[in-house]
Design a protein around this motif. Structure first.
Motif, short mmCIF file in Angstrom:
data_model
loop_
_atom_site.label_atom_id
_atom_site.label_comp_id
_atom_site.label_asym_id
_atom_site.label_seq_id
_atom_site.Cartn_x
_atom_site.Cartn_y
_atom_site.Cartn_z
N LYS A 71 0.85 -1.19 0.00
CA LYS A 71 0.00 0.00 0.00
C LYS A 71 0.89 1.24 0.00
O LYS A 71 1.80 1.36 0.81
CB LYS A 71 -0.92 0.01 1.22
CG LYS A 71 -1.95 -1.11 1.21
CD LYS A 71 -3.09 -0.84 2.16
CE LYS A 71 -4.17 -1.90 2.04
NZ LYS A 71 -5.42 -1.51 2.72
N MET A 72 0.57 2.13 -0.92
CA MET A 72 1.33 3.37 -1.03
C MET A 72 0.80 4.39 -0.01
O MET A 72 -0.26 4.18 0.59
CB MET A 72 1.21 3.92 -2.45
CG MET A 72 1.49 2.88 -3.54
SD MET A 72 3.13 2.15 -3.42
CE MET A 72 4.09 3.50 -4.12
N PRO A 73 1.53 5.48 0.21
CA PRO A 73 1.04 6.49 1.17
C PRO A 73 -0.37 6.94 0.84
O PRO A 73 -0.69 7.20 -0.32
CB PRO A 73 2.06 7.62 1.01
CG PRO A 73 3.31 6.93 0.57
CD PRO A 73 2.85 5.82 -0.33
N SER A 74 -1.21 6.99 1.86
CA SER A 74 -2.61 7.39 1.65
C SER A 74 -2.70 8.90 1.51
O SER A 74 -1.82 9.65 1.94
CB SER A 74 -3.48 6.92 2.81
OG SER A 74 -3.02 7.48 4.02
N ARG A 75 -3.79 9.32 0.89
CA ARG A 75 -4.02 10.75 0.77
C ARG A 75 -5.46 11.05 1.16
O ARG A 75 -6.36 10.23 0.99
CB ARG A 75 -3.75 11.23 -0.65
CG ARG A 75 -4.70 10.70 -1.71
CD ARG A 75 -4.40 11.33 -3.05
NE ARG A 75 -5.38 11.03 -4.06
CZ ARG A 75 -5.24 10.05 -4.94
NH1 ARG A 75 -4.17 9.30 -4.92
NH2 ARG A 75 -6.18 9.84 -5.86
N ALA A 76 -5.67 12.20 1.72
CA ALA A 76 -7.00 12.59 2.16
C ALA A 76 -7.83 13.00 0.95
O ALA A 76 -7.34 13.66 0.04
CB ALA A 76 -6.92 13.74 3.15
N ASP A 77 -9.06 12.58 0.95
CA ASP A 77 -10.00 13.00 -0.10
C ASP A 77 -11.35 13.20 0.57
O ASP A 77 -12.27 12.42 0.42
CB ASP A 77 -10.08 11.95 -1.20
CG ASP A 77 -10.88 12.45 -2.41
OD1 ASP A 77 -11.27 13.63 -2.40
OD2 ASP A 77 -11.14 11.65 -3.32
N GLY A 78 -11.45 14.28 1.37
CA GLY A 78 -12.66 14.55 2.12
C GLY A 78 -12.91 13.45 3.13
O GLY A 78 -12.01 13.06 3.88
N PRO A 79 -14.11 12.89 3.14
CA PRO A 79 -14.47 11.89 4.13
C PRO A 79 -14.05 10.46 3.77
O PRO A 79 -14.48 9.52 4.41
CB PRO A 79 -15.99 11.99 4.18
CG PRO A 79 -16.36 12.36 2.77
CD PRO A 79 -15.26 13.28 2.30
N PHE A 80 -13.22 10.31 2.74
CA PHE A 80 -12.84 8.98 2.29
C PHE A 80 -11.33 8.77 2.43
O PHE A 80 -10.54 9.70 2.34
CB PHE A 80 -13.24 8.75 0.83
CG PHE A 80 -14.71 8.91 0.59
CD1 PHE A 80 -15.59 7.89 0.87
CD2 PHE A 80 -15.21 10.11 0.09
CE1 PHE A 80 -16.94 8.04 0.66
CE2 PHE A 80 -16.57 10.27 -0.13
CZ PHE A 80 -17.44 9.23 0.18
#
Length: 209
Positions: A71-80
């Motif tokens: 899994k690559m670094p996560s990114r914020a996308d509002g509530p998801f």
């Protein structure tokens, strides 16, 4: 390579969710016991950089499956929660562990869950029993997730985009317990859950592969 988009729902009423899934034509995909091992370099660094290297074993009475995921670094996308992941099936999990050890990777954490999966249009719904509670998860495109959560009345639950590891750390902190990267069922509970699924007693069967 795929993009994982999901949202978690904390402490839902599983029976109510199952009942609603049946009412709206959800397709049951089965229940399995899941063992996960997280690997890192001896000196660490993967987690700090936002990466996760995981070997997962899923067990059903008639079969088991091993999956290696990066899994690559996560990114914020509002509530998801949005995260790129790359994965492949593994036929010999024990051999892969030996390869990892040979290049200096170590098992950093271990966690378990019982996962029940359902399919609704455009989404995958998971009902997860983890050692520290019950969590529902919906994965799909944002609009489909929102439609499904309203349909299943999960919009009344507290939501989270945090990883299970972060949720577990918060659970420990709220109870004055020391932090731990791993969360597994104790032996009596593991045995009970596995027997309820028609599995042999014991845990972490990936070494059989």
């Amino acid at each position: 390579m795929s993009l994982e988009i999901e949202r978690k729902y904390l402490e839902p009423d599983f029976e109510a969710v199952r009942r609603r899934l049946r009412e709206v034509g959800g397709v049951p995909l089965g229940v399995h016991f899941e063992s996960n091992c997280i690997f890192d370099r001896v000196e660490g660094g993967f987690a700090e950089a936002g990466f996760l290297l995981r070997l997962r074993t899923q067990e059903w009475p008639e079969r088991q499956r091993h999956i290696l995921t990066l899994k690559m670094p996560s990114r914020a996308d509002g509530p998801f929660k949005v995260r790129e992941e790359r994965e492949c099936g593994i036929s010999e999990a024990a051999s892969l562990r030996g390869i990892f050890e040979g290049i200096g990777y170590v098992e950093r954490a271990r966690y378990e869950k019982v996962r029940e999966e359902w399919r609704l249009p455009g989404v995958l719904v998971a009902l997860d029993r983890v050692p520290f509670g019950l969590v529902a998860e919906i994965e799909g495109e944002p609009k489909a997730i929102e439609t499904a959560e309203r349909c299943l009345h999960l919009d009344k639950c507290k939501t989270s985009t945090k990883s299970y590891h972060t949720l577990h750390q918060e659970w420990c902190g709220a109870r004055g317990l020391p932090p731990s990267l791993s969360f597994v069922f104790d032996e009596p509970e593991r045995t009970r859950l596995r027997e309820a699924l028609g599995l042999t007693s014991g845990a972490n069967r990936e070494e059989r592969a």
